[in-house]
Design a protein around this motif. Structure first.
Motif, PDB file in Angstrom:
ATOM      1  N   GLY A  12      -4.347 -35.381 -23.861  1.00 52.55           N
ATOM      2  CA  GLY A  12      -5.280 -34.620 -24.301  1.00 52.55           C
ATOM      3  C   GLY A  12      -4.512 -33.360 -25.197  1.00 52.55           C
ATOM      4  O   GLY A  12      -3.356 -33.133 -25.125  1.00 52.55           O
ATOM      5  N   ASP A  13      -5.507 -32.624 -25.733  1.00 52.97           N
ATOM      6  CA  ASP A  13      -4.766 -31.446 -26.731  1.00 52.97           C
ATOM      7  C   ASP A  13      -4.915 -30.260 -26.202  1.00 52.97           C
ATOM      8  O   ASP A  13      -4.770 -29.211 -26.700  1.00 52.97           O
ATOM      9  CB  ASP A  13      -5.665 -31.601 -28.320  1.00 52.97           C
ATOM     10  N   ASP A  14      -5.282 -30.199 -24.744  1.00 49.20           N
ATOM     11  CA  ASP A  14      -5.470 -28.890 -24.133  1.00 49.20           C
ATOM     12  C   ASP A  14      -4.037 -28.673 -23.485  1.00 49.20           C
ATOM     13  O   ASP A  14      -3.148 -29.439 -23.075  1.00 49.20           O
ATOM     14  CB  ASP A  14      -6.417 -28.630 -23.104  1.00 49.20           C
ATOM     15  N   ALA A  15      -3.650 -27.322 -23.323  1.00 47.55           N
ATOM     16  CA  ALA A  15      -2.385 -26.906 -22.794  1.00 47.55           C
ATOM     17  C   ALA A  15      -1.988 -27.114 -21.371  1.00 47.55           C
ATOM     18  O   ALA A  15      -1.147 -27.715 -21.172  1.00 47.55           O
ATOM     19  CB  ALA A  15      -2.386 -25.371 -22.790  1.00 47.55           C
ATOM     20  N   ALA A  16      -2.900 -27.210 -20.703  1.00 38.43           N
ATOM     21  CA  ALA A  16      -2.812 -27.792 -19.339  1.00 38.43           C
ATOM     22  C   ALA A  16      -2.228 -29.201 -19.142  1.00 38.43           C
ATOM     23  O   ALA A  16      -1.569 -29.442 -18.538  1.00 38.43           O
ATOM     24  CB  ALA A  16      -3.858 -27.300 -18.198  1.00 38.43           C
ATOM     25  N   SER A  17      -2.988 -30.130 -19.471  1.00 40.96           N
ATOM     26  CA  SER A  17      -2.798 -31.509 -19.522  1.00 40.96           C
ATOM     27  C   SER A  17      -1.358 -31.709 -20.492  1.00 40.96           C
ATOM     28  O   SER A  17      -0.811 -32.582 -19.974  1.00 40.96           O
ATOM     29  CB  SER A  17      -3.784 -32.350 -20.250  1.00 40.96           C
ATOM     30  N   ALA A  18      -1.154 -31.166 -21.470  1.00 40.44           N
ATOM     31  CA  ALA A  18      -0.007 -31.219 -22.115  1.00 40.44           C
ATOM     32  C   ALA A  18       1.164 -30.855 -21.406  1.00 40.44           C
ATOM     33  O   ALA A  18       2.108 -31.595 -21.291  1.00 40.44           O
ATOM     34  CB  ALA A  18       0.110 -30.627 -23.390  1.00 40.44           C
ATOM     35  N   ALA A  19       1.000 -29.972 -20.604  1.00 39.17           N
ATOM     36  CA  ALA A  19       2.274 -29.271 -19.707  1.00 39.17           C
ATOM     37  C   ALA A  19       2.314 -30.302 -18.341  1.00 39.17           C
ATOM     38  O   ALA A  19       3.501 -30.540 -18.001  1.00 39.17           O
ATOM     39  CB  ALA A  19       1.853 -27.845 -19.218  1.00 39.17           C
ATOM     40  N   ALA A  20       1.103 -30.657 -17.962  1.00 37.18           N
ATOM     41  CA  ALA A  20       1.350 -31.606 -16.888  1.00 37.18           C
ATOM     42  C   ALA A  20       1.889 -32.845 -17.150  1.00 37.18           C
ATOM     43  O   ALA A  20       2.802 -33.854 -16.507  1.00 37.18           O
ATOM     44  CB  ALA A  20      -0.052 -32.044 -16.224  1.00 37.18           C
ATOM     45  N   GLY A  21       1.608 -33.699 -18.533  1.00 29.13           N
ATOM     46  CA  GLY A  21       2.165 -34.680 -18.879  1.00 29.13           C
ATOM     47  C   GLY A  21       3.602 -34.558 -19.222  1.00 29.13           C
ATOM     48  O   GLY A  21       4.490 -35.353 -18.869  1.00 29.13           O
ATOM     49  N   ALA A  22       3.860 -33.425 -19.934  1.00 34.40           N
ATOM     50  CA  ALA A  22       5.440 -32.989 -19.995  1.00 34.40           C
ATOM     51  C   ALA A  22       6.065 -32.978 -18.846  1.00 34.40           C
ATOM     52  O   ALA A  22       7.195 -33.559 -18.495  1.00 34.40           O
ATOM     53  CB  ALA A  22       5.772 -31.661 -20.755  1.00 34.40           C
ATOM     54  N   THR A 106      -5.664 -28.488 -14.582  1.00 33.67           N
ATOM     55  CA  THR A 106      -5.248 -26.832 -14.296  1.00 33.67           C
ATOM     56  C   THR A 106      -3.738 -26.817 -13.653  1.00 33.67           C
ATOM     57  O   THR A 106      -3.388 -27.972 -12.919  1.00 33.67           O
ATOM     58  CB  THR A 106      -6.226 -26.152 -13.396  1.00 33.67           C
ATOM     59  N   GLY A 107      -3.009 -25.983 -14.062  1.00 31.83           N
ATOM     60  CA  GLY A 107      -1.845 -25.810 -13.300  1.00 31.83           C
ATOM     61  C   GLY A 107      -1.590 -24.146 -12.715  1.00 31.83           C
ATOM     62  O   GLY A 107      -2.299 -23.346 -13.431  1.00 31.83           O
ATOM     63  N   VAL A 108      -0.831 -23.970 -11.790  1.00 33.36           N
ATOM     64  CA  VAL A 108      -0.609 -22.977 -11.242  1.00 33.36           C
ATOM     65  C   VAL A 108       0.915 -22.720 -11.065  1.00 33.36           C
ATOM     66  O   VAL A 108       1.663 -23.383 -10.645  1.00 33.36           O
ATOM     67  CB  VAL A 108      -1.213 -22.742  -9.727  1.00 33.36           C
ATOM     68  N   ARG A 109       1.424 -21.523 -11.603  1.00 30.78           N
ATOM     69  CA  ARG A 109       2.771 -21.321 -11.413  1.00 30.78           C
ATOM     70  C   ARG A 109       3.265 -21.068 -10.007  1.00 30.78           C
ATOM     71  O   ARG A 109       2.458 -20.321  -9.271  1.00 30.78           O
ATOM     72  CB  ARG A 109       3.141 -20.150 -12.325  1.00 30.78           C
ATOM     73  N   GLN A 110       4.238 -21.493  -9.325  1.00 29.54           N
ATOM     74  CA  GLN A 110       4.512 -21.206  -8.013  1.00 29.54           C
ATOM     75  C   GLN A 110       5.593 -20.135  -8.084  1.00 29.54           C
ATOM     76  O   GLN A 110       6.412 -19.803  -9.037  1.00 29.54           O
ATOM     77  CB  GLN A 110       5.183 -22.526  -7.544  1.00 29.54           C
TER      78      GLN A 110
END
Length: 112
Positions: A12-22, A106-110
């Motif tokens: 997808g084009d949202d930041a969270a799914s792009a970061a998860a995919g990366a 969604t992503g959460v920084r650890q």
């Protein structure tokens, strides 16, 4: 679920799914659990998490959008999780019942 299939779902084009995919392409570990959970329950839970992360200044990506999407979805979802190889982020995935479409991410920084 196979890694390449999950990568496609995160296109997808949202930041969270792009970061998860990366993160997934960079060797992150992942799991997609069997079974489903009502989206309304998860919207409430992640709404509380959103308020908590805002109060504590914890970095997130896509959390507010995920809460909104879960609230609108109104059908059960499957849960998945991606842990970045360096441990810096954990992403939660909310898939449709069949695991064939991404409802929210969604992503959460650890914390170190």
């Amino acid at each position: 679920m196979e890694r390449d299939r999950l990568e496609r779902l995160l296109g997808g084009d949202d930041a969270a799914s792009a970061a998860a995919g990366a993160a997934l392409r960079a060797g992150a570990s992942y799991i997609v659990w069997e079974g489903t959970t009502p989206a309304e329950s998860l919207a409430r839970i992640y709404g509380r998490r959103l308020r908590h992360t805002l109060r504590k200044g914890i970095g997130t990506t896509g959390l507010e959008q995920a809460v909104q999407r879960l609230d609108r979805h109104r059908r059960p979802v499957r849960l998945g999780q991606i842990r970045a190889a360096d441990g810096s982020w954990v992403f939660m995935l909310f898939l449709d019942e069949k695991g064939s479409a991404l409802v929210a991410c969604t992503g959460v920084r650890q914390m170190p």
